[in-house]
Motif scaffolding. Structure first.
Motif, PDB file in Angstrom:
ATOM      1  N   MET A 146       0.785  -1.230   0.177  1.00 64.03           N
ATOM      2  CA  MET A 146      -0.002  -0.050  -0.024  1.00 64.03           C
ATOM      3  C   MET A 146       0.848   1.141  -0.075  1.00 64.03           C
ATOM      4  N   ILE A 147       2.109   1.221   0.854  1.00 65.17           N
ATOM      5  CA  ILE A 147       2.661   2.399   0.978  1.00 65.17           C
ATOM      6  C   ILE A 147       3.679   2.782  -0.717  1.00 65.17           C
ATOM      7  N   ASP A 148       3.874   1.356  -1.143  1.00 67.63           N
ATOM      8  CA  ASP A 148       4.455   1.482  -2.495  1.00 67.63           C
ATOM      9  C   ASP A 148       3.865   2.116  -3.463  1.00 67.63           C
ATOM     10  N   MET A 149       2.529   1.780  -3.369  1.00 62.17           N
ATOM     11  CA  MET A 149       1.543   2.448  -4.725  1.00 62.17           C
ATOM     12  C   MET A 149       1.296   4.055  -4.133  1.00 62.17           C
ATOM     13  N   GLN A 150       1.229   4.345  -2.954  1.00 66.68           N
ATOM     14  CA  GLN A 150       1.087   5.539  -2.448  1.00 66.68           C
ATOM     15  C   GLN A 150       2.320   6.583  -3.044  1.00 66.68           C
ATOM     16  N   LEU A 151       3.594   5.971  -2.945  1.00 69.36           N
ATOM     17  CA  LEU A 151       4.739   6.611  -3.258  1.00 69.36           C
ATOM     18  C   LEU A 151       4.842   6.815  -4.696  1.00 69.36           C
ATOM     19  N   PHE A 152       4.476   5.663  -5.497  1.00 63.49           N
ATOM     20  CA  PHE A 152       4.385   5.699  -7.098  1.00 63.49           C
ATOM     21  C   PHE A 152       3.645   6.515  -7.377  1.00 63.49           C
ATOM     22  N   HIS A 153       2.285   6.902  -6.790  1.00 64.84           N
ATOM     23  CA  HIS A 153       1.082   8.078  -7.378  1.00 64.84           C
ATOM     24  C   HIS A 153       1.717   9.346  -6.976  1.00 64.84           C
ATOM     25  N   ASP A 154       2.562   9.385  -5.775  1.00 65.40           N
ATOM     26  CA  ASP A 154       3.100  10.871  -5.759  1.00 65.40           C
ATOM     27  C   ASP A 154       4.086  11.082  -6.409  1.00 65.40           C
ATOM     28  N   VAL A 155       4.864  10.309  -6.824  1.00 67.97           N
ATOM     29  CA  VAL A 155       6.109  10.540  -7.687  1.00 67.97           C
ATOM     30  C   VAL A 155       5.492  10.887  -9.235  1.00 67.97           C
ATOM     31  N   LEU A 156       4.075  10.303  -9.734  1.00 63.73           N
ATOM     32  CA  LEU A 156       3.665  10.459 -11.009  1.00 63.73           C
ATOM     33  C   LEU A 156       2.975  11.874 -10.814  1.00 63.73           C
ATOM     34  N   LEU A 157       2.271  12.260  -9.706  1.00 70.17           N
ATOM     35  CA  LEU A 157       1.978  13.503  -9.516  1.00 70.17           C
ATOM     36  C   LEU A 157       2.974  14.747  -9.630  1.00 70.17           C
ATOM     37  N   VAL A 158       4.078  14.240  -9.043  1.00 72.04           N
ATOM     38  CA  VAL A 158       5.066  15.387  -9.196  1.00 72.04           C
ATOM     39  C   VAL A 158       5.686  15.527 -10.492  1.00 72.04           C
ATOM     40  N   LEU A 159       5.799  14.518 -11.137  1.00 77.48           N
ATOM     41  CA  LEU A 159       6.183  14.566 -12.519  1.00 77.48           C
ATOM     42  C   LEU A 159       5.209  15.162 -13.362  1.00 77.48           C
ATOM     43  N   ALA A 160       4.022  15.029 -13.254  1.00 75.97           N
ATOM     44  CA  ALA A 160       2.847  15.639 -14.225  1.00 75.97           C
ATOM     45  C   ALA A 160       2.712  17.095 -13.978  1.00 75.97           C
ATOM     46  N   VAL A 161       3.155  17.402 -12.648  1.00 73.75           N
ATOM     47  CA  VAL A 161       2.953  18.805 -12.239  1.00 73.75           C
ATOM     48  C   VAL A 161       4.263  19.578 -12.842  1.00 73.75           C
ATOM     49  N   LEU A 162       5.525  18.961 -12.589  1.00 75.40           N
ATOM     50  CA  LEU A 162       6.728  19.444 -13.490  1.00 75.40           C
ATOM     51  C   LEU A 162       6.498  19.707 -14.872  1.00 75.40           C
ATOM     52  N   ILE A 163       5.943  18.739 -15.520  1.00 74.49           N
ATOM     53  CA  ILE A 163       5.698  18.687 -16.920  1.00 74.49           C
ATOM     54  C   ILE A 163       4.764  19.815 -17.346  1.00 74.49           C
ATOM     55  N   GLY A 164       3.864  19.902 -16.653  1.00 76.70           N
ATOM     56  CA  GLY A 164       2.876  21.124 -16.805  1.00 76.70           C
ATOM     57  C   GLY A 164       3.676  22.481 -16.469  1.00 76.70           C
ATOM     58  N   LEU A 165       4.256  22.365 -15.373  1.00 77.32           N
ATOM     59  CA  LEU A 165       4.824  23.983 -15.387  1.00 77.32           C
ATOM     60  C   LEU A 165       5.669  24.238 -16.510  1.00 77.32           C
ATOM     61  N   THR A 166       6.564  23.157 -16.987  1.00 78.67           N
ATOM     62  CA  THR A 166       7.533  23.471 -17.952  1.00 78.67           C
ATOM     63  C   THR A 166       6.658  23.940 -19.275  1.00 78.67           C
ATOM     64  N   ALA A 167       5.564  23.227 -19.419  1.00 73.27           N
ATOM     65  CA  ALA A 167       4.904  23.555 -20.756  1.00 73.27           C
ATOM     66  C   ALA A 167       4.248  24.906 -20.491  1.00 73.27           C
ATOM     67  N   ALA A 168       3.714  25.369 -19.370  1.00 72.66           N
ATOM     68  CA  ALA A 168       3.225  26.784 -19.146  1.00 72.66           C
ATOM     69  C   ALA A 168       4.257  27.885 -19.383  1.00 72.66           C
ATOM     70  N   TYR A 169       5.420  27.479 -18.759  1.00 69.16           N
ATOM     71  CA  TYR A 169       6.494  28.455 -18.847  1.00 69.16           C
ATOM     72  C   TYR A 169       6.993  28.528 -20.231  1.00 69.16           C
ATOM     73  N   SER A 170       7.082  27.501 -20.849  1.00 70.79           N
ATOM     74  CA  SER A 170       7.391  27.500 -22.351  1.00 70.79           C
ATOM     75  C   SER A 170       6.579  28.347 -23.343  1.00 70.79           C
ATOM     76  N   ALA A 171       5.522  28.035 -23.048  1.00 69.24           N
ATOM     77  CA  ALA A 171       4.291  28.980 -23.618  1.00 69.24           C
ATOM     78  C   ALA A 171       4.355  30.176 -23.396  1.00 69.24           C
ATOM     79  N   ALA A 172       4.619  30.683 -22.076  1.00 70.21           N
ATOM     80  CA  ALA A 172       4.645  32.267 -21.683  1.00 70.21           C
ATOM     81  C   ALA A 172       5.736  32.668 -22.285  1.00 70.21           C
ATOM     82  N   MET A 173       7.034  32.081 -22.558  1.00 66.32           N
ATOM     83  CA  MET A 173       8.062  32.453 -23.250  1.00 66.32           C
ATOM     84  C   MET A 173       7.679  32.653 -24.794  1.00 66.32           C
ATOM     85  N   MET A 174       6.932  31.863 -25.506  1.00 67.13           N
ATOM     86  CA  MET A 174       6.626  31.951 -26.875  1.00 67.13           C
ATOM     87  C   MET A 174       5.779  33.076 -27.182  1.00 67.13           C
ATOM     88  N   LEU A 175       5.031  33.475 -26.273  1.00 66.30           N
ATOM     89  CA  LEU A 175       4.010  34.316 -26.270  1.00 66.30           C
ATOM     90  C   LEU A 175       4.309  35.907 -25.997  1.00 66.30           C
TER      91      LEU A 175
END
Length: 78
Positions: free
Chosen positions: A1-30
């Motif tokens: 159970m703890i391993d799945m929670q850690l896995f989901h937290d890592v995926l959530l952090v990775l998704a947030v980082l990808i989203g922030l990077t995409a937003a920053y890139s879009a802002a720099m292009m605009l």
């Protein structure tokens, strides 16, 4: 159970980082299209570039050929 929670937290952090990077890139292009153009009454921050005179090319030196004599020639072995 703890391993799945850690896995989901890592995926959530990775998704947030990808989203922030995409937003920053879009802002720099605009940013250039949204920015206000420079006003002609005020020079750019770096100042005005003055036209410098083009440097004149240096004249090529005149080569003076001296006639070779047999005594002046040396044989070099490499």
């Amino acid at each position: 159970m703890i391993d799945m929670q850690l896995f989901h937290d890592v995926l959530l952090v990775l998704a947030v980082l990808i989203g922030l990077t995409a937003a920053y890139s879009a802002a720099m292009m605009l940013a250039p299209s949204v920015a206000q153009p420079a006003r002609p009454s005020r020079p750019p921050r770096g100042g005005l570039r003055r036209d410098r005179p083009q440097p004149e090319p240096e004249p090529e030196p005149q080569l003076q050929l001296q006639p070779d004599t047999e005594e002046e020639r040396e044989l070099m072995l490499v």
